[in-house]
Enzyme design. Structure first.
Site, short mmCIF file in Angstrom:
data_model
loop_
_atom_site.label_atom_id
_atom_site.label_comp_id
_atom_site.label_asym_id
_atom_site.label_seq_id
_atom_site.Cartn_x
_atom_site.Cartn_y
_atom_site.Cartn_z
N SER A 152 -6.73 0.53 3.14
CA SER A 152 -5.86 -0.62 3.37
C SER A 152 -5.84 -1.00 4.86
O SER A 152 -5.88 -0.14 5.73
CB SER A 152 -4.46 -0.22 2.92
OG SER A 152 -3.51 -0.95 3.63
N SER A 153 -5.72 -2.30 5.13
CA SER A 153 -5.69 -2.79 6.52
C SER A 153 -4.42 -2.32 7.26
O SER A 153 -4.34 -2.42 8.47
CB SER A 153 -5.77 -4.31 6.54
OG SER A 153 -4.72 -4.85 5.78
N GLU A 154 -3.43 -1.83 6.51
CA GLU A 154 -2.21 -1.32 7.15
C GLU A 154 -2.30 0.17 7.45
O GLU A 154 -1.30 0.79 7.82
CB GLU A 154 -0.99 -1.60 6.26
CG GLU A 154 -0.67 -3.07 6.05
CD GLU A 154 -0.17 -3.78 7.30
OE1 GLU A 154 -0.23 -3.21 8.40
OE2 GLU A 154 0.28 -4.93 7.16
N HIS B 197 5.94 -5.88 -0.63
CA HIS B 197 6.32 -7.28 -0.41
C HIS B 197 7.21 -7.73 -1.57
O HIS B 197 6.82 -8.59 -2.35
CB HIS B 197 5.08 -8.17 -0.41
CG HIS B 197 4.11 -7.90 0.70
ND1 HIS B 197 2.96 -8.61 0.84
CD2 HIS B 197 4.13 -7.02 1.73
CE1 HIS B 197 2.27 -8.18 1.90
NE2 HIS B 197 2.98 -7.20 2.45
N HIS C 147 7.56 -10.79 6.53
CA HIS C 147 6.45 -10.04 5.93
C HIS C 147 6.91 -9.21 4.73
O HIS C 147 6.50 -9.50 3.61
CB HIS C 147 5.83 -9.16 7.03
CG HIS C 147 4.63 -8.38 6.61
ND1 HIS C 147 3.74 -7.86 7.52
CD2 HIS C 147 4.17 -8.00 5.40
CE1 HIS C 147 2.77 -7.23 6.88
NE2 HIS C 147 3.02 -7.28 5.59
N HIS D 180 4.44 0.58 1.68
CA HIS D 180 4.63 -0.74 2.27
C HIS D 180 4.56 -1.76 1.14
O HIS D 180 3.64 -1.71 0.32
CB HIS D 180 3.56 -1.01 3.32
CG HIS D 180 3.49 -2.44 3.72
ND1 HIS D 180 4.58 -3.12 4.23
CD2 HIS D 180 2.48 -3.34 3.67
CE1 HIS D 180 4.23 -4.37 4.48
NE2 HIS D 180 2.96 -4.52 4.14
N ASN E 30 0.83 -1.20 0.00
CA ASN E 30 0.00 0.00 0.00
C ASN E 30 0.87 1.25 0.00
O ASN E 30 2.04 1.22 0.39
CB ASN E 30 -0.98 -0.01 1.18
CG ASN E 30 -0.45 -0.75 2.38
OD1 ASN E 30 0.45 -0.26 3.04
ND2 ASN E 30 -0.95 -1.95 2.62
ZN LIG Z 1 2.05 -6.30 4.06
#
Ligand SMILES: [Zn+2]
Length: 213
Positions: free
Chosen positions: A72-74, A95, A156, A93, A29
């Site tokens: 976003s959940s973050e 991955h 993560h 953020h 995100n």
């Molecule tokens: Zn993540």
């Protein structure tokens, strides 16, 4: 910056994350400050290639209330970075392959190279594993990111910050390269990292002389 401009920048950032291969699907995100105590962040669960600026969520960094799509959940992690780091105006953020692989090692990445020392800081710290979206994850990330523009999240991925979106993306690309270097150096049996003093001089030079913003 006004909310409409922030939405365009964040939407473009989401597409850039995909283009650079730093995420797959809807993972990761992007956010930026949007004036007052607001941030604009990519929404939850929409593929980046389908995003339009009006799909972005506007979220209060104080109480996480939002307008528009579900963020976003973050979001709590992004909001906490803006609350505690007044110089930061953009957060990413992601991955990516080498950051994720290095995050499994559970150790800080030393400053092997001067570009990393300049843009991220004198090390890339590892933030201890905590569940996505949890208060503990936010707390651990704030500690690891302190004085830095990038940190790893154990098992993560990574988070990067910048004074603007361009700088946050530069930090993300340099962090990914630093993690790749770290893995290669370990595979080769080890190597010399910069000393803390050398790394801090590079960081100081970058922040205070090289790119005055
Ligand atoms: Zn993540």
């Amino acid at each position: 910056m006004d909310s409409q401009e922030a939405k365009k920048i964040v939407c473009g950032g989401g597409k850039e994350l995909l283009r650079l291969g730093l995420v797959a699907g809807t993972w990761g995100n992007v956010s930026c400050r949007a004036g007052g105590s607001a941030m604009v962040i990519t929404p939850s669960g929409i593929p980046y290639d389908k995003l339009e600026p009006d799909d972005m969520s506007t979220v209060s960094i104080e109480d996480l209330t939002f307008e528009g799509r579900r963020p976003s959940s973050e979001s709590p992690m992004h909001a906490a970075i803006y609350r505690t780091r007044p110089e930061v105006n953009a957060v990413i953020h992601f991955h990516s392959l080498y950051a994720c692989t290095a995050s499994v090692l559970g150790e800080d990445v030393p400053p092997y190279l001067e570009d990393m020392a300049q843009i991220i800081g004198p090390s890339i710290r590892i933030s201890r594993h905590a569940l996505t979206g949890s208060p503990l994850l936010t707390e651990n990330v704030l500690d690891a990111l302190s004085g830095r523009f990038g940190a790893l999240l154990e098992n993560h991925g990574a988070v990067c910050a910048g004074r603007d979106m361009e700088e946050a993306f530069a930090a993300a690309l340099i962090l990914e390269k630093a993690c790749q270097t770290h893995l290669l150096v370990k595979t080769a049996g080890g190597g010399r990292a910069l000393t803390v003093e050398e790394a801090e001089k590079y960081r100081d030079f970058y922040l205070n002389s090289y790119q005055k913003r």
